[in-house]
Design a protein around this motif. Structure first.
Motif, PDB file in Angstrom:
ATOM      1  N   MET A  27      96.108 -35.498  11.616  1.00 60.38           N
ATOM      2  CA  MET A  27      96.921 -36.612  11.131  1.00 60.38           C
ATOM      3  C   MET A  27      97.536 -37.386  12.278  1.00 60.38           C
ATOM      4  SD  MET A  27      98.890 -35.299   7.713  1.00 60.38           S
ATOM      5  CE  MET A  27      99.686 -33.950   8.530  1.00 60.38           C
ATOM      6  N   ALA A  28      97.817 -36.723  13.363  1.00 54.72           N
ATOM      7  CA  ALA A  28      98.398 -37.392  14.524  1.00 54.72           C
ATOM      8  C   ALA A  28      97.341 -38.092  15.373  1.00 54.72           C
ATOM      9  CB  ALA A  28      99.165 -36.378  15.389  1.00 54.72           C
ATOM     10  N   GLY A  29      96.106 -37.988  14.940  1.00 50.93           N
ATOM     11  CA  GLY A  29      95.036 -38.662  15.666  1.00 50.93           C
ATOM     12  C   GLY A  29      94.362 -37.797  16.696  1.00 50.93           C
ATOM     13  N   CYS A  30      94.671 -36.501  16.710  1.00 56.57           N
ATOM     14  CA  CYS A  30      94.092 -35.594  17.699  1.00 56.57           C
ATOM     15  C   CYS A  30      92.898 -34.896  17.073  1.00 56.57           C
ATOM     16  CB  CYS A  30      95.130 -34.579  18.187  1.00 56.57           C
ATOM     17  SG  CYS A  30      96.571 -35.361  18.906  1.00 56.57           S
ATOM     18  N   ALA A  31      91.849 -35.623  16.826  1.00 61.67           N
ATOM     19  CA  ALA A  31      90.714 -35.092  16.089  1.00 61.67           C
ATOM     20  C   ALA A  31      90.011 -33.989  16.834  1.00 61.67           C
ATOM     21  CB  ALA A  31      89.737 -36.230  15.778  1.00 61.67           C
ATOM     22  N   GLY A  32      90.126 -33.971  18.153  1.00 65.13           N
ATOM     23  CA  GLY A  32      89.398 -32.990  18.935  1.00 65.13           C
ATOM     24  C   GLY A  32      90.193 -31.740  19.219  1.00 65.13           C
ATOM     25  N   ALA A  33      91.295 -31.519  18.536  1.00 63.86           N
ATOM     26  CA  ALA A  33      92.146 -30.373  18.836  1.00 63.86           C
ATOM     27  C   ALA A  33      91.454 -29.064  18.524  1.00 63.86           C
ATOM     28  CB  ALA A  33      93.444 -30.462  18.038  1.00 63.86           C
ATOM     29  N   GLN A  34      91.789 -28.027  19.267  1.00 65.07           N
ATOM     30  CA  GLN A  34      91.223 -26.709  19.070  1.00 65.07           C
ATOM     31  C   GLN A  34      92.188 -25.838  18.287  1.00 65.07           C
ATOM     32  OE1 GLN A  34      88.069 -26.181  20.167  1.00 65.07           O
ATOM     33  NE2 GLN A  34      88.139 -28.347  20.734  1.00 65.07           N
ATOM     34  N   ALA A  35      91.737 -24.641  17.893  1.00 66.23           N
ATOM     35  CA  ALA A  35      92.557 -23.745  17.077  1.00 66.23           C
ATOM     36  C   ALA A  35      93.784 -23.265  17.833  1.00 66.23           C
ATOM     37  CB  ALA A  35      91.713 -22.555  16.621  1.00 66.23           C
ATOM     38  N   GLN A  36      93.740 -23.324  19.175  1.00 63.20           N
ATOM     39  CA  GLN A  36      94.866 -22.854  19.983  1.00 63.20           C
ATOM     40  C   GLN A  36      95.971 -23.898  20.084  1.00 63.20           C
ATOM     41  OE1 GLN A  36      91.701 -22.908  20.947  1.00 63.20           O
ATOM     42  NE2 GLN A  36      91.081 -20.773  21.271  1.00 63.20           N
ATOM     43  N   ALA A  37      95.779 -25.063  19.473  1.00 64.95           N
ATOM     44  CA  ALA A  37      96.773 -26.130  19.558  1.00 64.95           C
ATOM     45  C   ALA A  37      97.679 -26.112  18.332  1.00 64.95           C
ATOM     46  CB  ALA A  37      96.086 -27.492  19.676  1.00 64.95           C
TER      47      ALA A  37
ATOM     48  N   GLY B 214     104.257 -30.578  20.677  1.00 66.40           N
ATOM     49  CA  GLY B 214     102.922 -30.000  20.554  1.00 66.40           C
ATOM     50  C   GLY B 214     102.450 -29.342  21.825  1.00 66.40           C
ATOM     51  N   THR B 215     101.602 -28.324  21.676  1.00 64.25           N
ATOM     52  CA  THR B 215     101.010 -27.640  22.827  1.00 64.25           C
ATOM     53  C   THR B 215      99.532 -27.369  22.551  1.00 64.25           C
ATOM     54  OG1 THR B 215     101.560 -25.433  21.971  1.00 64.25           O
ATOM     55  CG2 THR B 215     103.181 -26.494  23.408  1.00 64.25           C
ATOM     56  N   GLU B 216      98.774 -27.270  23.615  1.00 62.81           N
ATOM     57  CA  GLU B 216      97.375 -26.858  23.532  1.00 62.81           C
ATOM     58  C   GLU B 216      97.082 -25.894  24.662  1.00 62.81           C
ATOM     59  OE1 GLU B 216      92.808 -28.595  23.387  1.00 62.81           O
ATOM     60  OE2 GLU B 216      94.444 -29.878  24.077  1.00 62.81           O
ATOM     61  N   ASP B 217      96.533 -24.739  24.324  1.00 60.29           N
ATOM     62  CA  ASP B 217      96.181 -23.723  25.313  1.00 60.29           C
ATOM     63  C   ASP B 217      94.921 -24.166  26.042  1.00 60.29           C
ATOM     64  OD1 ASP B 217      95.747 -21.499  26.807  1.00 60.29           O
ATOM     65  OD2 ASP B 217      95.586 -20.094  25.130  1.00 60.29           O
ATOM     66  N   LEU B 218      95.014 -24.318  27.364  1.00 55.87           N
ATOM     67  CA  LEU B 218      93.870 -24.727  28.171  1.00 55.87           C
ATOM     68  C   LEU B 218      93.179 -23.546  28.836  1.00 55.87           C
ATOM     69  CD1 LEU B 218      95.487 -27.825  29.939  1.00 55.87           C
ATOM     70  CD2 LEU B 218      94.104 -27.794  27.850  1.00 55.87           C
ATOM     71  N   GLY B 219      93.750 -22.352  28.654  1.00 57.60           N
ATOM     72  CA  GLY B 219      93.181 -21.162  29.263  1.00 57.60           C
ATOM     73  C   GLY B 219      93.702 -20.923  30.662  1.00 57.60           C
ATOM     74  N   GLY B 220      93.590 -19.680  31.110  1.00 59.70           N
ATOM     75  CA  GLY B 220      94.008 -19.331  32.464  1.00 59.70           C
ATOM     76  C   GLY B 220      95.484 -19.477  32.719  1.00 59.70           C
ATOM     77  N   GLY B 221      96.309 -19.354  31.686  1.00 62.47           N
ATOM     78  CA  GLY B 221      97.751 -19.512  31.840  1.00 62.47           C
ATOM     79  C   GLY B 221      98.203 -20.950  31.881  1.00 62.47           C
ATOM     80  N   ASN B 222      97.316 -21.886  31.545  1.00 58.25           N
ATOM     81  CA  ASN B 222      97.638 -23.310  31.544  1.00 58.25           C
ATOM     82  C   ASN B 222      97.713 -23.846  30.120  1.00 58.25           C
ATOM     83  OD1 ASN B 222      97.395 -23.592  34.483  1.00 58.25           O
ATOM     84  ND2 ASN B 222      95.202 -23.301  34.131  1.00 58.25           N
ATOM     85  N   LYS B 223      98.534 -24.891  29.930  1.00 55.13           N
ATOM     86  CA  LYS B 223      98.622 -25.547  28.637  1.00 55.13           C
ATOM     87  C   LYS B 223      99.001 -27.004  28.820  1.00 55.13           C
ATOM     88  CE  LYS B 223     103.488 -24.415  27.684  1.00 55.13           C
ATOM     89  NZ  LYS B 223     104.420 -23.760  26.740  1.00 55.13           N
ATOM     90  N   ALA B 224      98.606 -27.814  27.873  1.00 59.10           N
ATOM     91  CA  ALA B 224      99.056 -29.206  27.796  1.00 59.10           C
ATOM     92  C   ALA B 224     100.133 -29.295  26.721  1.00 59.10           C
ATOM     93  CB  ALA B 224      97.894 -30.128  27.458  1.00 59.10           C
ATOM     94  N   PHE B 225     101.073 -30.232  26.883  1.00 56.20           N
ATOM     95  CA  PHE B 225     102.147 -30.349  25.898  1.00 56.20           C
ATOM     96  C   PHE B 225     102.613 -31.795  25.799  1.00 56.20           C
ATOM     97  CE2 PHE B 225     104.253 -29.669  29.944  1.00 56.20           C
ATOM     98  CZ  PHE B 225     105.350 -30.526  29.902  1.00 56.20           C
ATOM     99  N   PHE B 226     103.272 -32.096  24.685  1.00 53.93           N
ATOM    100  CA  PHE B 226     103.926 -33.395  24.532  1.00 53.93           C
ATOM    101  C   PHE B 226     105.209 -33.213  23.743  1.00 53.93           C
ATOM    102  CE2 PHE B 226     101.832 -33.237  20.412  1.00 53.93           C
ATOM    103  CZ  PHE B 226     102.744 -33.863  19.568  1.00 53.93           C
TER     104      PHE B 226
END
Length: 351
Positions: free
Chosen positions: A12-22, A64-76
């Protein structure tokens, strides 16, 4: 209760490519109270009004957060302030006036983000202000004087770093001015070191900002620095500190101001807390009052999301008493008298 949304909310927020870890979290708070003020008019009359934001500013947001792996994440983070008493935006014409930022974070090295963000001094001093930057009543970030000596709460166009290393938190912020041919015009920066061992904490913070460049190629300069500490002993928490403000105009003499603040929080029981706070501002500008404010607040917790509170504050001029520099609380209103008393009764609900 915060509501967690996974793939559907991100879509709904327009993040169509989000993964299950987000994930995305919707959160917010509404705080509304009734306030009585004396010496609130030119004739010395009293005022009764309804306000938004007694202990906390009303707001809602998305995180919001998304797990990028390796102890890294993206957030807003997107956070909007509003007035609970009339439904208007806290800042006219701006929706996400509190925070609008995106970044990346690493478990070991910290977080780096960009956008509209809180300054290092704000992030630090909110932990040491007895009233936790409550709209009614505190003299931080702005102080009690009408000349508005204060540190900056938020900066646009900023890059921010926050790192946690054991009990030490390091914060650094830089805001780009964005003026053509002048990298320093309207630019701002700051930093803080905050050490927290559990029962004891102490911090140093610094805030610097330039004004816009004028026709002569000059700009104003504002500096704030602070030192603060907190100690918890049983059900008592003692906290306070010192903030210093220095202003260099493009013409004329440098102006300085100092704010001392301190207080005690006492947890009477799991549902009831009492706070006593004191603020004193000394001002070296000519014909400007020194000011003090004493606050007594009580907060009763009804549930995990809802509490009710009552606050009494008294502010007074201690030099010149020129009626202009003694407003109670964080407000643009000024008192029409050498002293002023304010009383609030409010309710706060988190969602």
């Amino acid at each position: 209760m915060k509501k967690q949304y996974a793939v559907a909310a991100l879509a709904m927020a327009g993040c169509a490519g989000a993964q299950a870890q987000a994930s995305v979290t919707l959160y917010g708070l509404i705080d509304t109270n009734l306030e009585f003020l004396n010496h609130a008019g030119a004739s010395g009359g009293s005022l009764v009004r309804e306000n938004s934001g007694g202990l906390s500013n009303s707001r809602f947001g998305f995180r919001g957060t998304e797990d990028l792996g390796g102890g890294n994440k993206a957030f807003f983070i997107l956070e909007a302030g509003f007035n609970g008493n009339d439904g208007t935006n806290a800042t006219a014409g701006v929706l996400f006036n509190r925070t609008a930022a995106v970044g990346v974070a690493n478990d070991a090295y910290g977080a780096l983000s960009a956008g509209l963000q809180y300054t290092a001094m704000y992030d630090t001093l909110i932990k040491y202000d007895p009233m936790v930057f409550g709209q009614q009543y505190t003299w931080m970030p702005t102080t009690g004087s009408a000349d508005s000596f204060s540190f900056k709460a938020r900066v646009n166009n900023s890059v921010k770093y926050v790192g946690h290393f054991g009990g030490l938190t390091a914060t650094g912020v830089y805001s780009f001015g964005g003026t053509a041919d002048s990298f320093q015009s309207s630019a701002a920066y700051g930093g803080a070191l905050d050490y927290d061992s559990g029962s004891f904490a102490a911090a140093l913070a610094y805030d610097y900002r330039n004004g816009a460049i004028n026709s002569t190629g000059m700009w104003t300069k504002s500096r704030n620095w602070s030192a603060s500490a907190r100690e918890q002993v049983g059900d008592f928490t003692v906290l306070g500190g010192y903030e210093h403000y220095l202003y260099n105009p493009t013409k004329g003499a440098t102006v300085s101001s100092a704010l001392w603040f301190g207080g005690v929080r006492y947890l009477i029981g799991p549902q009831f807390r009492v706070t006593v706070a004191e603020y004193y501002q000394s001002n070296k500008a000519a014909n400007v009052s020194n000011s003090l404010m004493s606050v007594l607040g009580a907060d009763y917790i009804l549930s995990k999301r809802t509490d009710v509170y009552a606050t009494v504050a008294y502010a007074a001029s201690t030099r010149y008493a020129n009626d202009k520099y003694t407003p109670v609380g964080l407000t643009s209103d000024t008192a029409f008298g050498p002293n002023q008393t304010g009383v609030t009764l409010g309710i706060r609900h988190r969602f």
